[in-house]
Scaffold this active site. Structure first.
Site, mmCIF file in Angstrom:
data_model
loop_
_atom_site.group_PDB
_atom_site.id
_atom_site.type_symbol
_atom_site.label_atom_id
_atom_site.label_comp_id
_atom_site.label_asym_id
_atom_site.label_seq_id
_atom_site.Cartn_x
_atom_site.Cartn_y
_atom_site.Cartn_z
ATOM 1 N N ASP A 1 0.830 -1.194 0.000
ATOM 2 C CA ASP A 1 0.000 0.000 0.000
ATOM 3 C C ASP A 1 0.872 1.254 0.000
ATOM 4 O OD1 ASP A 1 -2.550 -1.378 2.231
ATOM 5 O OD2 ASP A 1 -2.227 -1.584 0.067
ATOM 6 N N ASP A 11 1.233 23.259 -2.980
ATOM 7 C CA ASP A 11 1.513 24.596 -3.517
ATOM 8 C C ASP A 11 1.954 24.415 -4.965
ATOM 9 O OD1 ASP A 11 1.803 27.375 -3.460
ATOM 10 O OD2 ASP A 11 3.921 27.228 -2.950
ATOM 11 N N CYS A 64 -0.152 31.387 -6.164
ATOM 12 C CA CYS A 64 0.097 32.825 -6.064
ATOM 13 C C CYS A 64 -0.454 33.505 -7.318
ATOM 14 C CB CYS A 64 1.578 33.130 -5.857
ATOM 15 S SG CYS A 64 2.683 32.309 -7.010
#
Length: 271
Positions: A1, A11, A64
């Site tokens: 797994d 991000d 951003c």
């Protein structure tokens, strides 16, 4: 797994217009295609992050940029794909002094030349757009206001988009998305280019029908006095008509190629 995590920071690469204060050169380099081109990559990263998240774990998705194609559109598609196994967390009571704006529920999508209000309007444009970029009635019901937009002038920072996602159950089975490849015969993600080439006459007919439908929509919009809608529908009709011409040329080319092969085969038999 696979190893799972209880906290993930996602991000993602983005077009970066939120950093213009510290990187003013972005003003010169920025183009709408940047965000459009990153959308699928961002979506793939976010969905893979959800796969690696433990049930009960939290993932922050951040960019951003202010571009909703890279922000709310990605989050909405993640929530839709995960079918209730991932939820947006309301963090409005965290850091209350931090100024923010809520996420958007509606937005328009632009390619190099024009704006689109829906995927139905854009799917024959021939440019690199994807169904997942667009809002929908179902996505409008999602609590996207829980996303947060931070503008530079609010607290003398850069610009950011941030949301917190919680995994509340096991994910359904799904494949990571691939870029949409326009098909005038199927209109579904990832299909069409080969099928369009295999049946160019059907493609030409489908594009011609789309052009007629768009032209009728332009006439109807003009009759109501909505000049903006009429102009957009007229543009769509022009694009669809161009698609029809291109597909018809492909059909003629295929016919010429087939005729050439038949002539060559006849010559071989006579020889």
């Amino acid at each position: 797994d696979a190893i799972r995590f209880d906290r993930i920071l996602c991000d993602v690469p983005c077009s970066g217009d939120g950093t213009m204060r510290k990187a003013p050169d972005i003003w010169r380099r920025w183009a709408v295609g940047g965000g459009n081109g990153l959308h699928i990559l961002q979506l793939r990263i976010a969905l893979q992050g959800c796969r690696l998240l433990e049930v009960g774990g939290l993932m922050v998705y951040s960019t951003c940029t202010y571009n909703p194609i890279e922000d709310e559109a990605v989050v909405a598609e993640v929530l839709s794909t995960c079918k209730g196994a991932v939820e947006l967390v309301d963090v409005a009571d965290h850091l209350p002094a931090l100024k923010r704006l809520p996420g958007k529920h509606t937005w328009r999508v632009r390619d190099k030349f024009r704006w689109f209000d829906s995927w139905e309007e854009a799917q024959h444009s021939g440019f690199k757009l994807d169904p997942s970029m667009f809002p929908s009635d179902e996505k409008a019901k999602l609590p996207l206001e829980r996303c947060m937009r931070f503008l530079p002038h609010h607290q003398d920072t850069g610009g950011f988009f941030v949301c917190v996602l919680r995994k509340v159950g096991e994910l359904p089975q799904f494949d990571l998305p691939q870029p949409y490849r326009p098909s005038m015969t199927t209109g579904v993600r990832g299909a069409g280019c080969a099928r369009t080439i295999d049946d160019p006459l059907a493609s030409a007919k489908a594009a011609a029908e789309a052009a007629v439908a768009a032209a009728e929509a332009a006439v109807a919009a003009g009759a109501t006095g909505d000049a903006g809608a009429a102009a957009r529908a007229s543009q769509t009709a022009q694009v669809a008509a161009g698609d029809a011409v291109a597909a018809l040329e492909a059909h003629k080319k295929a016919q010429r190629k087939a005729a050439g092969q038949a002539t060559a085969e006849d010559g071989d038999e006579e020889g």
